[in-house]
Design an enzyme around this catalytic site. Structure first.
Site, PDB file in Angstrom:
ATOM      1  N   THR A   1      34.641  53.592  58.247  1.00  0.00           N
ATOM      2  CA  THR A   1      35.715  54.502  58.632  1.00  0.00           C
ATOM      3  C   THR A   1      35.288  55.945  58.387  1.00  0.00           C
ATOM      4  O   THR A   1      34.200  56.216  57.873  1.00  0.00           O
ATOM      5  CB  THR A   1      36.997  54.232  57.820  1.00  0.00           C
ATOM      6  OG1 THR A   1      36.822  54.732  56.478  1.00  0.00           O
ATOM      7  CG2 THR A   1      37.314  52.757  57.759  1.00  0.00           C
TER       8      THR A   1
ATOM      9  N   VAL B   1      23.668  60.553  57.169  1.00  0.00           N
ATOM     10  CA  VAL B   1      22.850  61.570  57.829  1.00  0.00           C
ATOM     11  C   VAL B   1      21.876  60.880  58.771  1.00  0.00           C
ATOM     12  O   VAL B   1      21.093  60.038  58.340  1.00  0.00           O
ATOM     13  CB  VAL B   1      22.062  62.408  56.806  1.00  0.00           C
ATOM     14  CG1 VAL B   1      21.241  63.479  57.533  1.00  0.00           C
ATOM     15  CG2 VAL B   1      22.986  63.051  55.791  1.00  0.00           C
TER      16      VAL B   1
ATOM     17  N   ASP C   1      30.985  68.276  60.183  1.00  0.00           N
ATOM     18  CA  ASP C   1      30.126  67.104  60.081  1.00  0.00           C
ATOM     19  C   ASP C   1      28.723  67.499  59.632  1.00  0.00           C
ATOM     20  O   ASP C   1      28.122  66.869  58.767  1.00  0.00           O
ATOM     21  CB  ASP C   1      30.083  66.394  61.439  1.00  0.00           C
ATOM     22  CG  ASP C   1      29.282  65.104  61.391  1.00  0.00           C
ATOM     23  OD1 ASP C   1      29.649  64.217  60.603  1.00  0.00           O
ATOM     24  OD2 ASP C   1      28.290  64.992  62.138  1.00  0.00           O
TER      25      ASP C   1
ATOM     26  N   LYS D   1      26.645  66.708  56.080  1.00  0.00           N
ATOM     27  CA  LYS D   1      25.303  66.125  56.079  1.00  0.00           C
ATOM     28  C   LYS D   1      24.317  66.999  55.323  1.00  0.00           C
ATOM     29  O   LYS D   1      23.476  66.505  54.560  1.00  0.00           O
ATOM     30  CB  LYS D   1      24.826  65.912  57.514  1.00  0.00           C
ATOM     31  CG  LYS D   1      25.593  64.838  58.274  1.00  0.00           C
ATOM     32  CD  LYS D   1      25.116  64.739  59.721  1.00  0.00           C
ATOM     33  CE  LYS D   1      25.843  63.641  60.470  1.00  0.00           C
ATOM     34  NZ  LYS D   1      25.430  63.545  61.887  1.00  0.00           N
TER      35      LYS D   1
END
Length: 811
Positions: A552, A606, A675, A679
């Protein structure tokens, strides 16, 4: 000659008793046999419970008595075909039942049930069954075991008079009939002439006594299992029959809960070196288990695992115990005098405490007698009142191969520790054939499974997976598990069992594994899923070798990680939130996994399936130092800028990224750089620097106003950016450059932003949704290490998650 003993289940039904007949008659064709039988299955318990009803004045004892009578009558009517033989048997059986009725009536009238009377009552079970079997097997001769099995009263118990019994057995069976029928369990007190018994399970003992006295070729115990199992098959589905056991191993397993044979059975035949064979009445062709003096060596350090539920632990402690002679003698003497058996002893080397294991039903009495015994010392403070713990279970690993094999105990306790199982007490004898330990009873199932798995008694290593999230990545993962399961089972001896599946709305669990062909349909009617319900169900299952797989992007699901790790559930996650959260939380998760010997895997955080995090860890573990990271980490943004052109507007590229599964469910997470920031923070931390998301400099290409409001509003407003992007794209093309959204870490300083790169740059030819990472290290200074490949997409992300799961299984 052979001695064959048949237990209650072997004479409990028409089917089983006819199997018994066939087995005996086949054996009798080859050699004389002595057949020892127990009471019909469940009859001994019924005889006792009926007696207790009678002494309590409960009129229902008559109904219970009638049920027993009817059951024996029906058995006779069904299996005895010869009319004359049947009538003769009915006379014998009815005479016995009349005697039994008279005894019950006396107990009911005078409200007294002495030990002597109860011994007489329970003797009728074997006397009835043996007469039925003797009539069924034509030509057999019935013997009353009370004529040759003799006991004497000693320390309030009936103890076998071995010397007299052996002499009488030899005299009784000389000459030896082709088939002899003997009721097991019952005996006679030599001094008083009263009916006694050899204890529950005593029919095995009767058979062993006869086999030893007559130097039998073998003693066969016929029961309802194929033999000794490596563990309880009701708990461990992969348990299998042990081909051979030594007498010592069998005794240890019996003493610690393996109810295949009655423990005293082993000694008489062991002295005479007579093998014991455990056979299944219902599966006579099965090889069974052979118990003998010397067994073949195996490559497994242990033979089997046994356990006792309902254990209680009493700790006798006090500073006055140190160096004082006779304390333990007092402990065991007072317990023995009160008929309390101790099956485990654990003593501190300082001698200030001794812990003893007793059965739960003996706990209160044991505490009382010990407190009385040491009352003076307790009163003066020299000793403490007895400390009692209940709700425990005792587990024993057994095997003569443990002797002089280094590391068995270390492996045992390491395995338990990694599974979050706390050992309360342990004991190992100098013979090194048994290591026993006490755990909370709630952890018994888990203990047995992890030990069975760890010591290679299981044919397969097993991982139990809880898959949370069945969107694009989660559903692909389940497909991959389903497709690869058989190959892993055959090639790697690994069984992947999905025991839990949860969506955002529903969740389902099955300890034996969920059918991956039909799970989607069944999930629609499953339980409501909330993070709290999900957590509670996983912890309640308390299943061994468990892995929580998070597919998720949920903050609430990521919030469960710490609790799961604290309870020794490994975690594999594609969810970036936890590893990019506050540094203290991230570090605590890592340290918890390290301390508890479990795994916290997040390679797909990543680069999807690219081995970026693993490579950084390998470099650091080998002594290298990461100086700089330059990376295109968003497959989504790379896809967008590769698709962008004069004929494809910016808004359309975003829609394509969403439609092809490259973006997050909410593309704003990608476009906002969130995002990529997550990462980069994760990579920076893995490189050995302390980093927070707030520390990252952000140079974004979409105005902040687009990240406010609803997702629907975002899609409506997105086309307003198309013209500006089209103009800039044309200019960039003329200059021979391309856009790349680049994440940079330089000695711990971090930034993200849109950069223009020309044809000389490694990022220029990056295609599709690929990611690329350049690692500049002390060893790779002049020419940075380059990792490149697909960095987005459900298939590759699911494959990366799958690879992390395999790493937990060491595959």
């Amino acid at each position: 000659m052979k001695v064959l003993k048949f237990g209650g289940t072997s004479v409990g039904s028409v089917k089983s008793i006819l199997c018994l007949k066939r087995i005996v008659e086949n054996e009798a064709k080859r050699q004389p046999v002595i057949v020892v039988v127990s009471a019909l299955g469940g009859i001994t318990d019924k005889l006792i419970s009926t007696a207790q009803m009678a002494v309590a004045g409960n009129e229902k004892w008559r109904n219970e008595f009638e049920e027993m009578t009817v059951r024996h009558h029906q058995m006779i009517d069904t299996i005895i075909r010869d009319t004359a033989a049947r009538e003769q048997l009915f006379n014998i059986v009815d005479t016995l039942f009349e005697q039994l009725r008279s005894i019950y009536t006396g107990v009911f009238l005078i409200r007294d049930l002495s030990e002597k009377t109860l011994d007489a009552i329970v003797s009728y079970g074997e006397r009835l069954s043996s007469n039925i079997v003797s009539t069924l097997i034509r030509g057999s001769k019935w013997f009353d075991s009370r004529d040759f099995i003799k006991t004497r009263r000693k320390n309030s118990k009936h103890v076998l008079d071995s010397e007299l019994t052996n002499k009488l057995v030899v005299d009784t069976f000389s000459p030896l009939p082709r088939v002899s029928l003997v009721p097991g369990f019952i005996s006679l007190d030599e001094d008083t002439g009263e009916t006694t018994n050899l204890g529950r399970g005593g029919s095995d003992y009767t058979a062993a006594i006869i086999a030893a006295a007559l130097d039998a070729e073998v003693l066969e115990i016929w029961t309802d299992v194929d033999g000794f199992m490596t563990a309880d098959p009701r708990v461990i589905k992969t348990a299998y029959t042990i081909k051979e056991l030594s007498y010592t191993e069998a005794m240890e397993l019996c003493n610690f809960g393996a109810k295949v044979i009655y423990p005293p059975t082993i000694y008489p035949v062991c002295v005479k070196n007579i093998p014991i064979k455990i056979k299944n009445t219902f599966n006579a062709e099965a090889e069974g288990t052979t118990i003998k003096q010397k067994v073949e060596k195996t490559d497994k350090p242990i033979r089997g695992i046994s356990s006792i539920s309902g254990t209680a632990l009493i700790t006798v402690a006090g500073l006055s115990m140190v160096g004082v002679i006779g304390v333990n003698r007092r402990i065991f003497t007072v317990l023995a005098n009160n008929g309390i058996s101790v099956f485990l002893v654990s003593q501190a080397s300082s001698e200030n405490s001794t812990s003893i294991g007793v059965r739960q039903q003996d706990l209160d009495a044991a505490v009382e007698v010990l407190n009385n015994e040491f009352s003076k010392e307790i009163e003066t403070g020299a000793m403490y009142p007895m400390k009692a713990e209940s709700g425990l279970a005792t587990v024993a690993i057994v095997g003569e191969n443990m002797r002089n094999t280094p590391g068995v105990a270390g492996k045992l306790f390491g395995t338990l520790g990694r599974s979050g199982i706390s050992v309360i007490a342990c004991a190992q004898g100098a013979a090194e054939t048994n290591i026993s330990f006490v755990v909370p009873e709630t952890f018994l199932r888990k203990s047995l499974n992890v030990i069975h798995d760890s010591f290679f008694l299981s044919e397969y290593t097993e991982l139990n997976l809880f898959v949370c999230g069945i969107g694009t990545v989660g559903s692909k993962l389940i497909e991959q598990i389903k497709a690869q399961a058989e190959e892993l089972r055959l090639r790697s001896r690994l069984k992947l069992r999905v025991v839990g599946i949860a969506s955002s709305k529903f969740m389902m669990f099955d300890r034996n594994g969920i059918d991956l062909e039909t799970y989607a349909e069944k999930l629609k009617d499953a339980s409501k899923c909330t993070p709290e319900n999900l957590r509670d169900e996983i912890l309640e299952m308390n299943i061994f070798n468990s892995v929580f797989v998070d597919c998720t992007a949920s903050k609430d699901v990521a919030g469960l990680y710490q609790t799961l790790l604290d309870n020794n559930v490994s975690i594999v996650t594609a969810n970036k939130i936890a590893a990019s959260s506050k540094y203290e939380k991230y570090e605590r998760l890592k340290q918890t996994a390290l301390t508890r010997g479990i795994k916290f895997k997040y390679e797909t955080n990543v680069g999807a399936g690219l081995p970026i995090i693993g490579t950084i860890n390998d470099l650091r573990n080998s002594g290298d130092h990461i100086l700089k990271i330059e990376a295109v980490l968003s497959g989504t943004l790379n896809f967008i800028f590769n698709e962008l052109g004069t004929d494809v507007p910016f808004s359309e590229t975003v829609r394509r990224a969403k439609a092809q599964g490259y973006s997050e469910p909410d593309p704003r997470i990608d476009l906002s750089g969130t995002d990529v920031v997550r990462k980069l923070v994760i990579l920076t931390r893995e490189a050995g620097y302390k980093a927070e998301q707030a520390d990252v400099e952000k140079h974004l290409f979409v105005p902040n106003s687009f990240f406010e409001g609803s997702l629907e509003e975002f899609w409506e407003n997105l086309p307003t950016l198309d013209a500006d992007f089209e103009r800039k794209s044309e200019q960039l093309a003329k200059e021979g450059k391309r856009w790349r959204f680049v994440a940079t870490m330089n000695l711990g300083k971090t930034s993200v932003g849109l950069q223009e790169v020309d044809k000389s740059h490694p990022f220029y030819n990056l295609e599709g949704s690929n990611n690329i990472v350049l690692l500049t290290t002390e060893r790779y200074k002049q020419y940075p290490m380059q990792i490149q490949g697909y960095g987005a997409g459900a298939d590759v992300t699911a494959a990366g998650v799958f690879a992390n799961i395999m790493s937990i299984a060491n595959i």
